[in-house]
Scaffold this active site. Structure first.
Site, PDB file in Angstrom:
ATOM      1  N   LYS A   1     -21.502 -19.407 -10.828  1.00 15.67           N
ATOM      2  CA  LYS A   1     -20.601 -19.358 -11.987  1.00 15.67           C
ATOM      3  C   LYS A   1     -19.214 -18.894 -11.564  1.00 15.67           C
ATOM      4  O   LYS A   1     -18.200 -19.412 -12.044  1.00 15.67           O
ATOM      5  CB  LYS A   1     -21.162 -18.432 -13.064  1.00 15.67           C
ATOM      6  CG  LYS A   1     -22.390 -18.977 -13.768  1.00 15.67           C
ATOM      7  CD  LYS A   1     -22.780 -18.120 -14.943  1.00 15.67           C
ATOM      8  CE  LYS A   1     -21.784 -18.214 -16.050  1.00 15.67           C
ATOM      9  NZ  LYS A   1     -21.820 -19.482 -16.765  1.00 15.67           N
TER      10      LYS A   1
ATOM     11  N   TYR B   1       0.865  -1.183   0.000  1.00 19.25           N
ATOM     12  CA  TYR B   1       0.000   0.000   0.000  1.00 19.25           C
ATOM     13  C   TYR B   1       0.897   1.226   0.000  1.00 19.25           C
ATOM     14  O   TYR B   1       1.966   1.223  -0.614  1.00 19.25           O
ATOM     15  CB  TYR B   1      -0.963  -0.068   1.196  1.00 19.25           C
ATOM     16  CG  TYR B   1      -2.084   0.941   1.107  1.00 19.25           C
ATOM     17  CD1 TYR B   1      -2.848   1.062  -0.061  1.00 19.25           C
ATOM     18  CD2 TYR B   1      -2.380   1.776   2.166  1.00 19.25           C
ATOM     19  CE1 TYR B   1      -3.865   1.990  -0.156  1.00 19.25           C
ATOM     20  CE2 TYR B   1      -3.406   2.702   2.087  1.00 19.25           C
ATOM     21  CZ  TYR B   1      -4.137   2.810   0.918  1.00 19.25           C
ATOM     22  OH  TYR B   1      -5.146   3.734   0.827  1.00 19.25           O
TER      23      TYR B   1
END
Length: 390
Positions: free
Chosen positions: A95, A40
């Site tokens: 899915k 970060y």
């Protein structure tokens, strides 16, 4: 037939327990200040600057190269119809789970609270930076054709591939099954007569791909009869099919159609009359793919009573499951890894041949024309074949 039974209570309890079938997991732990600085701020700024100078580097420095958006508006979900985006979410999660388990793809359900095609196109264009491919799913026809075309061609086209599972995925798996079914009965693609019942997304995709593959005698039917360029009631998509199929000029109902070697139904229960089955070619080589789920257009016992030699459905509890899950994990894996920009018929045919090839010649039989979804050879086979088609 597989002995698979479950109850509504089991389904609901499992979904309640899981609270979603997919989640986000970090790839690198943050155990120190240095980890935080690298992953970060301030270190991440270096990756940001590189991508700002060259957007293609997003594929190397971010999740983009392995991310797929599963986009729906919930207007045509399974056999449930227009049930809305919230109710469509469990299917999209399923899915995404399949993509992760079988293709190691990070897929995200994007269920939109709009049925306006302009807004759907706009939404997909806005989220494109995050994803390496788009999977359009369970959007009603003919609207979905327009959405897919706009995102693929012209001024609104994305820089990433747009895969429409109901259209592309179904066609790929049907072709794979047909390739092997013809081997079993000893026929060739050039010498068969095919009826496709249903001119929606699935029927449209199937017919176009079979023609591209080299099937010559093919007639598509909607609820009013055969698609022919003599009809004046066809929309542009159906007229497109009429112009590339039905060379014999058949101009009547499905019930009057005779001499078919292969019947592919992508419609709804009861859409195929017994007269059609009775009129199929009587040579002990009848092939039927009845794809409506969960209730096939032609029940297995009816197909058996008419002497059908090879019968396939989309159901997991019957032999020969012609289901998109055989295709989309491997095909999307190939699209991502090969950095494909646009899907072509050559890619789809290559994928179908790869799936068909996952059933060894010595294993082919009437009840084994497609591999099981758990076959670990499918995904790498599709990627290799698609790469060879580029």
């Amino acid at each position: 037939m597989a002995d698979i039974k479950w109850t509504k209570e089991e389904v609901l309890e499992l979904h309640r327990k899981l609270r979603g079938k997919v989640g986000i997991e970090g790839k690198s732990p943050i155990n120190s200040v240095k980890d935080l600085s690298l992953l970060y701020t301030p270190g991440v700024a270096d990756a940001c600057r590189e991508i700002a100078a060259n957007k293609e580097l997003a594929y190397e420095y971010t999740m983009k190269s392995n991310s797929v958006a599963i986009v729906t508006d919930g207007t045509r979900v399974l056999g449930l119809g227009n049930i809305g985006p919230e109710a469509a979410l469990p299917v999209m999660e399923g899915k995404a789970l399949i993509m992760k388990q079988f293709g190691n793809i990070d897929a995200f359900p994007i269920c939109l609270r709009t049925t306006d095609p302009d807004k759907i196109v706009e939404a997909v264009r806005h989220i494109e930076p995050v994803f390496g491919a788009i999977n359009l799913e369970d959007i009603e026809t003919p609207k979905v054709f327009d959405i897919e075309e706009r995102l693929t061609e012209g001024a609104e086209a994305l820089g990433i591939p747009v895969f429409h599972d109901d259209q592309h995925g179904t066609a790929i798996v049907v072709l794979a099954a047909l390739i092997n079914a013809l081997k079993v009965v000893g026929k060739s693609k050039e010498n068969i007569r095919v009826a496709v019942v249903g001119a929606g997304s699935a029927g449209h995709g199937i017919a176009k791909l079979l023609i591209a593959y080299g099937v010559r005698d093919l007639v598509v039917f909607d609820s009013k009869g055969a698609l022919t360029n003599l009809r004046t009631d066809l929309d542009l998509r159906k007229m497109e099919l009429a112009n590339i199929t039905n060379e014999s000029g058949f101009n009547d109902s499905i019930g009057k159609f005779t001499g078919a070697d292969v019947l592919i139904a992508a419609s709804k229960t009861g859409s195929v009359p017994h007269e059609t089955l009775r009129g199929m070619k009587d040579d002990n080589c009848r092939i039927i793919f009845s794809l409506s789920n969960p209730n096939p257009e032609i029940p297995p016992e009816v197909a058996q009573s008419f002497g059908v030699r090879i019968y396939a459905t989309g159901r997991s509890d019957l032999p020969n499951q012609v289901n998109n899950s055989l295709c989309f994990p491997g095909f999307l894996r190939a699209l991502l890894d090969l950095r494909v920009r646009k899907i072509t018929n050559k890619m789809k045919i290559a994928a179908a041949e790869a799936i068909a090839g996952c059933v060894a010649e010595e294993e082919l039989r009437e009840t084994k024309i497609v591999p099981e979804i758990f076959d670990t050879n499918i995904v790498p086979a599709i990627k290799e074949k698609v790469a060879g088609s580029l």
